[in-house]
Design a protein around this motif. Structure first.
Motif, PDB file in Angstrom:
ATOM      1  N   ARG B  78      -0.419 -22.232 -35.236  1.00 57.42           N
ATOM      2  CA  ARG B  78      -0.845 -22.375 -33.845  1.00 57.42           C
ATOM      3  C   ARG B  78      -2.319 -22.016 -33.727  1.00 57.42           C
ATOM      4  O   ARG B  78      -2.748 -20.985 -34.238  1.00 57.42           O
ATOM      5  CB  ARG B  78      -0.048 -21.425 -32.949  1.00 57.42           C
ATOM      6  CG  ARG B  78       1.394 -21.823 -32.827  1.00 57.42           C
ATOM      7  CD  ARG B  78       2.062 -20.954 -31.798  1.00 57.42           C
ATOM      8  NE  ARG B  78       3.468 -21.281 -31.698  1.00 57.42           N
ATOM      9  CZ  ARG B  78       4.299 -20.599 -30.934  1.00 57.42           C
ATOM     10  NH1 ARG B  78       3.869 -19.558 -30.235  1.00 57.42           N
ATOM     11  NH2 ARG B  78       5.564 -20.954 -30.882  1.00 57.42           N
ATOM     12  N   ASN B  80      -4.749 -21.033 -30.977  1.00 53.78           N
ATOM     13  CA  ASN B  80      -4.606 -20.546 -29.605  1.00 53.78           C
ATOM     14  C   ASN B  80      -5.904 -20.620 -28.806  1.00 53.78           C
ATOM     15  O   ASN B  80      -6.925 -20.082 -29.239  1.00 53.78           O
ATOM     16  CB  ASN B  80      -4.150 -19.076 -29.629  1.00 53.78           C
ATOM     17  CG  ASN B  80      -2.761 -18.903 -30.215  1.00 53.78           C
ATOM     18  OD1 ASN B  80      -1.767 -19.201 -29.561  1.00 53.78           O
ATOM     19  ND2 ASN B  80      -2.687 -18.448 -31.458  1.00 53.78           N
ATOM     20  N   PHE B  82      -7.176 -21.310 -24.338  1.00 51.98           N
ATOM     21  CA  PHE B  82      -6.782 -21.704 -22.981  1.00 51.98           C
ATOM     22  C   PHE B  82      -7.590 -22.901 -22.525  1.00 51.98           C
ATOM     23  O   PHE B  82      -8.824 -22.886 -22.586  1.00 51.98           O
ATOM     24  CB  PHE B  82      -7.029 -20.555 -21.991  1.00 51.98           C
ATOM     25  CG  PHE B  82      -6.008 -19.456 -22.091  1.00 51.98           C
ATOM     26  CD1 PHE B  82      -4.788 -19.583 -21.447  1.00 51.98           C
ATOM     27  CD2 PHE B  82      -6.263 -18.306 -22.821  1.00 51.98           C
ATOM     28  CE1 PHE B  82      -3.836 -18.572 -21.525  1.00 51.98           C
ATOM     29  CE2 PHE B  82      -5.317 -17.298 -22.905  1.00 51.98           C
ATOM     30  CZ  PHE B  82      -4.108 -17.430 -22.258  1.00 51.98           C
ATOM     31  N   GLY B  89      -0.957 -23.677 -24.299  1.00 49.88           N
ATOM     32  CA  GLY B  89      -1.926 -22.610 -24.560  1.00 49.88           C
ATOM     33  C   GLY B  89      -2.225 -22.499 -26.043  1.00 49.88           C
ATOM     34  O   GLY B  89      -2.934 -21.586 -26.476  1.00 49.88           O
ATOM     35  N   TYR B  90      -1.662 -23.370 -26.820  1.00 52.41           N
ATOM     36  CA  TYR B  90      -2.002 -23.455 -28.240  1.00 52.41           C
ATOM     37  C   TYR B  90      -1.770 -24.885 -28.702  1.00 52.41           C
ATOM     38  O   TYR B  90      -0.996 -25.627 -28.105  1.00 52.41           O
ATOM     39  CB  TYR B  90      -1.184 -22.482 -29.095  1.00 52.41           C
ATOM     40  CG  TYR B  90       0.311 -22.595 -28.964  1.00 52.41           C
ATOM     41  CD1 TYR B  90       1.038 -23.550 -29.684  1.00 52.41           C
ATOM     42  CD2 TYR B  90       1.025 -21.765 -28.106  1.00 52.41           C
ATOM     43  CE1 TYR B  90       2.415 -23.658 -29.558  1.00 52.41           C
ATOM     44  CE2 TYR B  90       2.402 -21.872 -27.968  1.00 52.41           C
ATOM     45  CZ  TYR B  90       3.089 -22.812 -28.691  1.00 52.41           C
ATOM     46  OH  TYR B  90       4.444 -22.933 -28.563  1.00 52.41           O
ATOM     47  N   ASP B  96      -4.142 -22.833 -43.090  1.00 46.83           N
ATOM     48  CA  ASP B  96      -4.472 -22.504 -44.476  1.00 46.83           C
ATOM     49  C   ASP B  96      -3.590 -23.192 -45.515  1.00 46.83           C
ATOM     50  O   ASP B  96      -3.837 -23.044 -46.712  1.00 46.83           O
ATOM     51  CB  ASP B  96      -4.482 -20.984 -44.681  1.00 46.83           C
ATOM     52  CG  ASP B  96      -3.188 -20.339 -44.245  1.00 46.83           C
ATOM     53  OD1 ASP B  96      -2.354 -21.043 -43.627  1.00 46.83           O
ATOM     54  OD2 ASP B  96      -2.987 -19.144 -44.510  1.00 46.83           O
ATOM     55  N   ASP B 267     -12.298 -17.494 -31.256  1.00 47.50           N
ATOM     56  CA  ASP B 267     -11.343 -16.857 -32.157  1.00 47.50           C
ATOM     57  C   ASP B 267      -9.991 -17.468 -31.820  1.00 47.50           C
ATOM     58  O   ASP B 267      -9.377 -17.131 -30.815  1.00 47.50           O
ATOM     59  CB  ASP B 267     -11.330 -15.334 -31.928  1.00 47.50           C
ATOM     60  CG  ASP B 267     -10.323 -14.648 -32.843  1.00 47.50           C
ATOM     61  OD1 ASP B 267      -9.658 -15.346 -33.627  1.00 47.50           O
ATOM     62  OD2 ASP B 267     -10.201 -13.419 -32.746  1.00 47.50           O
ATOM     63  N   ARG B 269      -7.166 -17.287 -33.272  1.00 48.65           N
ATOM     64  CA  ARG B 269      -5.981 -16.478 -33.594  1.00 48.65           C
ATOM     65  C   ARG B 269      -4.870 -17.337 -34.234  1.00 48.65           C
ATOM     66  O   ARG B 269      -3.727 -17.328 -33.801  1.00 48.65           O
ATOM     67  CB  ARG B 269      -5.478 -15.762 -32.344  1.00 48.65           C
ATOM     68  CG  ARG B 269      -6.427 -14.675 -31.875  1.00 48.65           C
ATOM     69  CD  ARG B 269      -5.993 -14.046 -30.565  1.00 48.65           C
ATOM     70  NE  ARG B 269      -6.296 -14.914 -29.435  1.00 48.65           N
ATOM     71  CZ  ARG B 269      -5.393 -15.431 -28.618  1.00 48.65           C
ATOM     72  NH1 ARG B 269      -4.119 -15.153 -28.788  1.00 48.65           N
ATOM     73  NH2 ARG B 269      -5.749 -16.219 -27.633  1.00 48.65           N
ATOM     74  N   TYR B 270      -5.235 -18.077 -35.252  1.00 46.28           N
ATOM     75  CA  TYR B 270      -4.254 -18.882 -35.976  1.00 46.28           C
ATOM     76  C   TYR B 270      -3.131 -18.004 -36.526  1.00 46.28           C
ATOM     77  O   TYR B 270      -3.394 -16.923 -37.057  1.00 46.28           O
ATOM     78  CB  TYR B 270      -4.918 -19.545 -37.187  1.00 46.28           C
ATOM     79  CG  TYR B 270      -5.721 -20.775 -36.898  1.00 46.28           C
ATOM     80  CD1 TYR B 270      -5.094 -22.011 -36.729  1.00 46.28           C
ATOM     81  CD2 TYR B 270      -7.107 -20.722 -36.832  1.00 46.28           C
ATOM     82  CE1 TYR B 270      -5.835 -23.159 -36.497  1.00 46.28           C
ATOM     83  CE2 TYR B 270      -7.863 -21.867 -36.596  1.00 46.28           C
ATOM     84  CZ  TYR B 270      -7.218 -23.082 -36.428  1.00 46.28           C
ATOM     85  OH  TYR B 270      -7.948 -24.215 -36.212  1.00 46.28           O
ATOM     86  N   PHE B 271      -1.913 -18.459 -36.409  1.00 40.46           N
ATOM     87  CA  PHE B 271      -0.793 -17.820 -37.119  1.00 40.46           C
ATOM     88  C   PHE B 271       0.311 -18.856 -37.278  1.00 40.46           C
ATOM     89  O   PHE B 271       0.318 -19.865 -36.581  1.00 40.46           O
ATOM     90  CB  PHE B 271      -0.323 -16.541 -36.398  1.00 40.46           C
ATOM     91  CG  PHE B 271       0.536 -16.782 -35.185  1.00 40.46           C
ATOM     92  CD1 PHE B 271      -0.020 -17.190 -33.984  1.00 40.46           C
ATOM     93  CD2 PHE B 271       1.917 -16.603 -35.248  1.00 40.46           C
ATOM     94  CE1 PHE B 271       0.772 -17.423 -32.869  1.00 40.46           C
ATOM     95  CE2 PHE B 271       2.717 -16.826 -34.130  1.00 40.46           C
ATOM     96  CZ  PHE B 271       2.136 -17.230 -32.946  1.00 40.46           C
ATOM     97  N   PRO B 272       1.228 -18.626 -38.221  1.00 44.65           N
ATOM     98  CA  PRO B 272       2.244 -19.650 -38.521  1.00 44.65           C
ATOM     99  C   PRO B 272       3.102 -19.983 -37.300  1.00 44.65           C
ATOM    100  O   PRO B 272       3.543 -19.085 -36.589  1.00 44.65           O
ATOM    101  CB  PRO B 272       3.100 -18.994 -39.612  1.00 44.65           C
ATOM    102  CG  PRO B 272       2.247 -17.919 -40.199  1.00 44.65           C
ATOM    103  CD  PRO B 272       1.338 -17.444 -39.102  1.00 44.65           C
TER     104      PRO B 272
END
Lengths: 490, 476
Positions: B78, B80, B82, B89-90, B96, B267, B269-272
């Motif tokens: 995701r 993220n 706005f 919101g994402y 990666d 930023d 805030r990428y995460f799986p």
């Protein structure tokens, strides 16, 4: 089938008229409508428990007529006669879906959750939506715009959270069963506090389609009922692959009801020492150990096991769950639906004021925590590390399950606490989940079964944890525990 | 001082799947606003994404066409931020562990042949469209939300705006070739962001770069690069430093301006993405996709040049347009000579398409129908000029070449005795011209040819006719 709550403990204002059992209603379909009416009346009579946020009179009547017609036509409808309540973070089409938050106070869902769809298709009737901690974030069902849920056993105490309303709806005999969601213990903790059975299935066992996400990688729809048998009946219908949820498992639902009976062979029961650490109340420990010894005398073997990473479960959980939540909840921004701050004129105001006014404090706290742990420069130290520890926790369980069939622990270190007691102390509140969170992190099924009361008459729950997809086994053991409990109390 | 341009590209290509990437909404352009939406692409609470497997297939074709390696396991993340046209919101993207990486694409130009390295090509979803109204308000259209995209990221391998333009042209050609994207930059189904820096010629280290967005044509890409090159050089010349920022190209004024953005807002805030499972592609699947890949433009181009010896113009058209190339190939398979086939494609077929303003895909004649006509010429059944008439008739009434030739009695007269009679009549009817010819006006040969052709309504076999004329004229 009797209520596990000893009747003498019911407060005076609790309506005493019992709900006929699902089996009874199924055999007398003409009584279903009356039962639905009674349930709705009872829900209103017990309004001060704040268990329900929306009652679905008209919809329940329509459902009732459909079930009656279906039975007349000879449809199987295995859940005909079941009256249900559904936690208000699970979607039902054309019904408001609030998540107990101001930000969704007037939001209506356009679709129905798969779990609800399957239960209704099997003949169950949903009479209303239940109260919860806002967006399922909390352990006491006090963080809600609808007023704190009160425990029917002791109305000055919390019902536990976050699925407090659903636990109370069953505990107060308004409905036969209810749906909750369990991200870190949100079904099992209120089940334990209210003296009912509560199941968190294996991650992926029940479709999450229609469940408003808190922590998607941990969330699982669970259920409450008076007995493990009842939970099995609900699970059979709800479980199974759903193409609308990528994370739903291909594992078929558990076998038919006929095959469900008390366990005939002996089990190897593991006692994880880390779950009996300091902070465990003496009454709880005594009750749990006494049940363990009964099980041993009943032919099961008891083995001590170790789950060494247990102590990291709470921090790992609060990093991962809040990280996911900070992203899931970004959609509530006032731009398309839900609450929008009237003060907002500029785009950034729409976001900041809407979210500042629309979310409660606990939700804001968790969004900020989650945003922080995902931020550039902190990701590796928090999120990535937490993922690594999560894998270690899973390995702990795999090792344990190579030696034993199930694990027995208390569901909660204490019985229910007073309303407001921990509200200003989030850390203490978070520790309520210390014994339930590990099963979510590992994705394995866990059941809470009431096994008696403490010296103040407050319910104590026993947690039975099994390996992936072992719901049938833990529910069978739950049934046996219920028998041993009732045998002793009678 | 002489400066060197260093450019890298990020190309977003909308895939041509029937439905969106993570829901079943139709993937279509130009529908009324907000009509192609559902709880999932609108980010309604409780709705979940499910990956459309066609997205994987088209992305795989593209990755293979770009010579990239498809990873057996990749994951979604995701991104993220706005914005009102981003309903969840994402954005679901790949961070990666991308779908594919490590490819290349050759580009041709005045610099010869240059290999551009492709860092990665990953799958993501498109956002909606913000439409700024005249009254200053902004409305959003969510039809585009969740449309599948492949993002192609290159290494900073370009040294001029022409190289970048040639690359985009080549990629667009490729996308259309393998039918995964219509390559329409104006509509935004193909979009290009440019990362650009300049450095003194000879310096190996890279200077700070900027990113230009909103480049809606290849011309805009070239103009934008030149504009930004000048700006950066001016900064260095005046002793300043380029700062990393995102710039917008303004098509109307042909200027770049900084994108208004909050400090520290990038930023992501990428995460799986926890709502999607890992994306796996089996080796068998990859082989199946590889088998489904057509001959690619660069390969075709080389073959047309080196083996078929077509002239450059024909090479360019027949290797650049898949439909025309495939049609040409079909003619070859039917036994038509390569140069003859190329001549027809370049001549009559192209004229027919241009006058009707049609694409090759809508061309009404089957290759076999055209081959029959071409072969009638080759067998001398009809002359080339009659063939062109027959071709036009085939286009208008759909009859076969054979049917038209027979019905209108167009086949060439090659019969010796018949032609001899005609020639004798022509000579008899034009005694003056005959006399002049005999007295040395040899160029009257063409007059007699014309008369004889007229007498046969163009059907006379010109070679045979010329031979006979020569013979009879030269008879003393």
């Amino acid at each position: 089938m009797s209520s596990p709550i000893p009747k003498q403990n019911l407060p005076w204002w609790l309506y005493l008229k019992m709900l006929p059992s699902p089996k009874n209603l199924r055999n007398h379909p003409d009584l279903i409508l009356e039962a639905v009416e009674q349930a709705l009346v009872r829900a209103r009579d017990l309004e001060s428990l704040h268990a329900f946020v929306t009652l679905l009179d008209e919809r329940a009547h329509r459902q009732t007529a459909a079930v009656r017609d279906g039975l007349r036509r000879g449809e199987p409808l295995p859940l005909a006669g079941w009256l249900l309540a559904v936690k208000d973070n699970i979607a039902i089409q054309d019904v408001r879906l609030t998540c107990a938050s101001k930000i969704l106070e007037n939001f209506t869902s356009r679709f129905t959750a798969t779990a609800v769809e399957r239960l209704e298709a099997a003949g169950a009737i949903v009479i209303g939506k239940t109260n919860l901690d806002e967006f399922a974030m909390g352990s006491s069902s006090e963080n809600t715009i609808f007023g704190a849920v009160r425990n029917p056993v002791a109305p000055d105490r919390v019902a536990g959270g976050s699925s407090g309303g659903s636990a109370v709806a069953v505990a107060a005999d308004i409905v036969h069963g209810s749906l909750g969601s369990d991200t870190g213990g949100s079904v099992r903790l209120p089940a334990s506090f209210c003296g009912v059975c509560g199941l968190k299935p294996t991650y992926g066992r029940v479709s999450r389609y229609g469940l408003v996400a808190y922590g998607s990688s941990l969330d699982q729809i669970g259920a409450f009922a008076h007995t493990s048998q009842g939970l099995f009946d609900l699970l059979r219908v709800m479980a199974g692959r759903d193409a609308r949820d990528s994370s739903s498992a291909h594992e078929p639902p558990p076998d038919s009801r006929n095959q469900f009976s008390a366990i005939k062979h002996s089990l190897r029961i593991g006692i994880p020492e880390e779950y009996y650490a300091h902070g465990l109340s003496a009454d709880v420990e005594t009750a749990v150990r006494s049940m363990i010894s009964k099980l041993e005398r009943h032919g099961h073997s008891i083995v001590s096991v170790s789950l060494p990473h247990t102590k990291y479960a709470i921090p790992v959980y609060y990093i991962l769950a809040t990280a996911e939540a900070s992203s899931h909840l970004a959609r509530f921004d006032g731009a398309r639906y839900g609450f929008r701050s009237e003060q907002a004129t500029e785009l950034t105001d729409v976001y900041e004021l809407t979210r500042g006014e629309g979310f409660g404090l606990e939700v804001q706290r968790r969004i900020m925590m989650g945003t922080f742990v995902l931020s550039a420069g902190y990701f590796d130290a928090y999120y990535r590390k937490a993922q690594q520890v999560r894998r270690r926790l899973l390995e702990d369980f795999s090792r344990a399950f190579s030696k034993v069939d199930v694990l027995l622990t208390p569901t909660s270190p204490t019985t229910t606490f007073r309303l407001g007691e921990k509200l200003d102390d989030p850390l203490t509140m978070y520790l309520s989940d210390v014994l339930t969170v590990p099963a979510n992190l590992a994705g394995i099924p866990a059941l809470s079964v009431p096994i008696g009361n403490d010296s103040q008459g407050l319910p104590i729950g026993l947690q039975i944890i099994g390996p992936h997809f072992a719901e049938t086994m833990i529910l069978q053991l739950g049934t046996e525990v219920e028998g041993l409990r009732d045998g002793v109390s009678s | 001082m002489t400066y060197e341009l260093v450019i890298g590209l990020e190309i977003h290509a909308q895939l041509l799947t029937d439905t969106k990437a993570f829901c079943r909404c139709p993937n279509r352009y130009g529908e009324p606003p907000n009509t192609l939406t559902c709880p999932t692409c609108l980010g309604m609470p409780g709705a979940l994404p499910v990956l459309n497997r066609n997205v994987v297939e088209q992305s795989a074709l593209l990755a293979l066409a770009l010579n990239a390696t498809i990873h057996p396991h990749s994951k979604f993340d995701r991104k993220n931020y706005f914005y009102p046209d981003l309903p969840k919101g994402y954005q679901i993207s790949q961070f990666d562990e991308p779908f594919s990486s490590g490819g290349w694409q050759d580009v041709e130009g005045e610099w010869g042949m240059k290999r551009i390295r492709i860092t990665r090509a990953h799958i993501e979803e498109d956002a909606g469209k913000s439409l700024h109204q005249d009254d200053g308000s902004t409305v959003v259209d969510m039809n585009r939300c969740g449309v599948p995209l492949v993002e192609i990221v290159t290494e900073p391998d370009f040294r001029s705006e022409s190289e970048a333009a040639a690359f985009i042209t080549a990629v667009r050609e490729l996308l259309r070739y393998i039918r995964v994207c219509d390559g329409n930059m104006e509509r935004g189904s193909l979009r290009c962001d440019v990362n650009i820096s300049v450095r003194p010629l000879g310096q190996t280290a890279l200077n700070e770069r900027t990113e230009i967005k909103n480049l809606n044509s290849i011309r805009a890409v070239e103009r934008g690069i030149l504009c930004e090159r000048e700006r950066q050089i001016r900064i260095y010349e005046s002793g300043g430093q380029v700062i990393r920022e995102t710039l917008l190209w303004d098509e109307a004024t042909e200027e770049i301006r900084p994108m208004r953005r909050k400090e520290g807002a990038d930023d992501y805030r990428y995460f799986p993405e926890p709502d999607l499972v890992e994306l796996t592609v089996s080796p068998e699947e990859i082989e199946r996709y590889r088998d489904g890949l057509p001959e690619l433009p660069n390969v075709r181009r080389k073959r047309y040049r080196e083996q078929l010896h077509l002239h450059e113009e024909a090479v360019a058209v027949l290797s650049g347009d898949r439909e025309q190339g495939d049609y040409f190939e079909a003619l070859l398979r039917l036994g038509v000579d390569a140069r003859t086939a190329a001549g027809w494609m370049q001549g009559e077929v192209r004229r027919a398409l241009t006058s009707e303003n049609r694409d090759m895909a809508d061309f009404p004649l089957a290759p076999s129908a055209l081959a029959e006509l071409i072969q009638a010429v080759e067998r001398s059944t009809i002359s080339i000029s009659v063939a062109k008439d027959v071709f036009r008739k085939m286009l208008t009434d759909g009859r076969s070449a054979r049917a038209i030739i027979e019905a209108e009695n167009l086949s060439q007269v090659s019969d010796e005795s018949e032609l001899r009679l005609i020639v004798e009549r022509v000579l008899a009817e034009n005694p003056d011209e005959l006399a002049k010819y005999k007295s040395g006006k040899r160029n009257l040969m063409s007059f007699f040819m014309g008369q004889a052709m007229k007498a046969t309504r163009g059907r006379a076999n010109p070679n045979r006719l010329a031979e006979l004329l020569q013979e009879l004229l030269d008879t003393p």
